[in-house]
Design a protein around this motif. Structure first.
Motif, PDB file in Angstrom:
ATOM      1  N   TYR A 128      -5.946  -0.638   7.465  1.00  0.00           N
ATOM      2  CA  TYR A 128      -4.556  -0.187   7.377  1.00  0.00           C
ATOM      3  C   TYR A 128      -4.293   0.810   8.504  1.00  0.00           C
ATOM      4  O   TYR A 128      -4.839   1.907   8.535  1.00  0.00           O
ATOM      5  CB  TYR A 128      -4.300   0.467   6.021  1.00  0.00           C
ATOM      6  N   THR A 129      -3.437   0.421   9.434  1.00  0.00           N
ATOM      7  CA  THR A 129      -3.164   1.227  10.622  1.00  0.00           C
ATOM      8  C   THR A 129      -1.764   1.826  10.565  1.00  0.00           C
ATOM      9  O   THR A 129      -0.988   1.544   9.642  1.00  0.00           O
ATOM     10  CB  THR A 129      -3.276   0.361  11.884  1.00  0.00           C
ATOM     11  N   SER A 137       0.611  -0.868  10.455  1.00  0.00           N
ATOM     12  CA  SER A 137       0.746  -1.418   9.099  1.00  0.00           C
ATOM     13  C   SER A 137       1.746  -0.604   8.293  1.00  0.00           C
ATOM     14  O   SER A 137       2.579  -1.156   7.561  1.00  0.00           O
ATOM     15  CB  SER A 137      -0.607  -1.415   8.383  1.00  0.00           C
ATOM     16  N   PHE A 138       1.657   0.715   8.432  1.00  0.00           N
ATOM     17  CA  PHE A 138       2.571   1.590   7.701  1.00  0.00           C
ATOM     18  C   PHE A 138       4.014   1.361   8.146  1.00  0.00           C
ATOM     19  O   PHE A 138       4.926   1.261   7.312  1.00  0.00           O
ATOM     20  CB  PHE A 138       2.188   3.056   7.917  1.00  0.00           C
ATOM     21  N   THR A 185     -10.021   2.019   6.900  1.00  0.00           N
ATOM     22  CA  THR A 185      -9.715   0.653   6.478  1.00  0.00           C
ATOM     23  C   THR A 185      -8.953  -0.047   7.590  1.00  0.00           C
ATOM     24  O   THR A 185      -8.731   0.507   8.667  1.00  0.00           O
ATOM     25  CB  THR A 185      -8.861   0.662   5.198  1.00  0.00           C
ATOM     26  N   GLU A 230       5.385  -1.863   6.664  1.00  0.00           N
ATOM     27  CA  GLU A 230       5.720  -1.745   5.246  1.00  0.00           C
ATOM     28  C   GLU A 230       6.942  -0.856   5.037  1.00  0.00           C
ATOM     29  O   GLU A 230       7.778  -1.133   4.170  1.00  0.00           O
ATOM     30  CB  GLU A 230       4.532  -1.184   4.464  1.00  0.00           C
ATOM     31  N   SER A 266       0.833  -1.211   0.000  1.00  0.00           N
ATOM     32  CA  SER A 266       0.000   0.000   0.000  1.00  0.00           C
ATOM     33  C   SER A 266       0.860   1.251   0.000  1.00  0.00           C
ATOM     34  O   SER A 266       0.491   2.279  -0.569  1.00  0.00           O
ATOM     35  CB  SER A 266      -0.913   0.004   1.234  1.00  0.00           C
TER      36      SER A 266
END
Length: 317
Positions: A105-106, A109-110, A103, A113, A55
């Motif tokens: 995506y927290t 999550s960032f 979403t 990634e 993402s």
């Protein structure tokens, strides 16, 4: 949230997996008799395609937040990763649009990634910078010492791994000199006069490849202080090469000299026998001028070329 632990655990895991992936792919492609260049390119493409699904690379706002992280590291003198994640990144993430925040995506999550992305960048950078080391392993089908690591502050050619491989496969090419020696040597006036009176002639292609050699040595030994090809080529144009196109336009990219500087031997000829002959002639001239580091760099190039020629001759029999 323990930002640093999330980052470090994912970075280290991704680095280990990436290193293992590179090794196993090179072993696989070696068995399939692909050239080292082709095997390396395919492996890089596989990693790039994997990363495209993140993402952080598909969503513009997350991509921009990744840049915020990178640009904010200079704001701190220590603990910069942890502090940037806690401050600039957290603040930036909370400002993202509701579509992203609603979403699954927290912020965690960032960070995951981001860590994986940075690990991929780092082991890819080191693999590229130390390609001579991995090519020696590949050409000799010997991967026992395979690891992707940063040898800073020494040049990777002065590392135990490199010298062990060189002694194992090319024992006649041992040299007591190191790449960490200074490029500058102090000469007496008499020696300078003697050099000027006996200066060998260098054609324009040889000059360009000499600069390519210096550029590669600097790039590989001082990864934190890189010169880019364009800047280096402009200096080259001012100092010696009779090509001032780079000073007034972008036409320098069409110059044979720039192609050699940025691309190396393959821009001189695709025939490895012609490459080998070119290097041998150049070595005789750099030795005459006592350019120790460049001569060592060229000699190792010559070793690989001669080994490749010998293997090709054996296959042809």
């Amino acid at each position: 949230m323990d930002y640093l632990n999330i980052y470090n655990s994912n970075y280290n895991k991704a680095y280990r997996i990436g290193e293992s992936f590179f090794k196993h792919k090179l072993i696989q492609f070696n068995k399939e008799t692909l050239s080292f260049g082709r095997a390396s390119n395919i492996t890089r493409e596989l990693i790039e395609n994997f990363e495209k699904n993140f993402s952080i690379n598909k969503e513009h706002q997350l991509f921009e937040l990744k840049n915020v992280y990178q640009n904010s590291l200079r704001n701190y003198s220590k603990n910069e990763i942890e502090l940037v994640l806690k401050n600039e990144v957290k603040k930036g993430f909370l400002k993202l649009s509701l579509d992203i925040q609603n979403t699954n995506y927290t912020l965690e999550s960032f960070i995951k990634e981001l860590a994986i992305h940075n690990a991929i960048n780092e082991f890819s950078r080191l693999f590229n910078n130390h390609s001579d080391l991995f090519k020696m392993m590949y050409d000799n089908d010997y991967f026992d010492l395979f690891e992707i690591k940063d040898y800073n502050p020494i040049d990777f050619r002065d590392s135990k791994n490199y010298t062990d491989l060189l002694n194992r496969f090319y024992p006649l090419k041992k040299s007591p000199e190191t790449y960490s020696e200074s490029f500058l040597e102090t000469y007496t006036d008499d020696i300078i006069d003697d050099l000027e009176n006996n200066l060998p002639y260098f054609n324009e292609k040889e000059k360009a490849f000499l600069l390519h050699s210096i550029y590669k040595i600097i790039e590989e030994s001082k990864s934190n202080t890189k010169l880019n090809n364009t800047e280096f080529y402009k200096v080259l144009s001012i100092v010696n090469l009779k090509d001032d196109s780079c000073l007034v336009s972008d036409n320098y990219k069409n110059s044979d000299y720039y192609r050699i500087l940025s691309g190396g031997l393959e821009k001189i000829s695709l025939d490895i026998k012609l490459q080998d002959n070119f290097i041998d002639i150049l070595i005789s001239k750099t030795r005459q001028l006592k350019l120790k580091n460049i001569t060592k760099y060229l000699s190792e190039k010559s070793t690989f070329l001669k080994a490749s020629i010998a293997r090709n001759n054996n296959k042809a029999k």
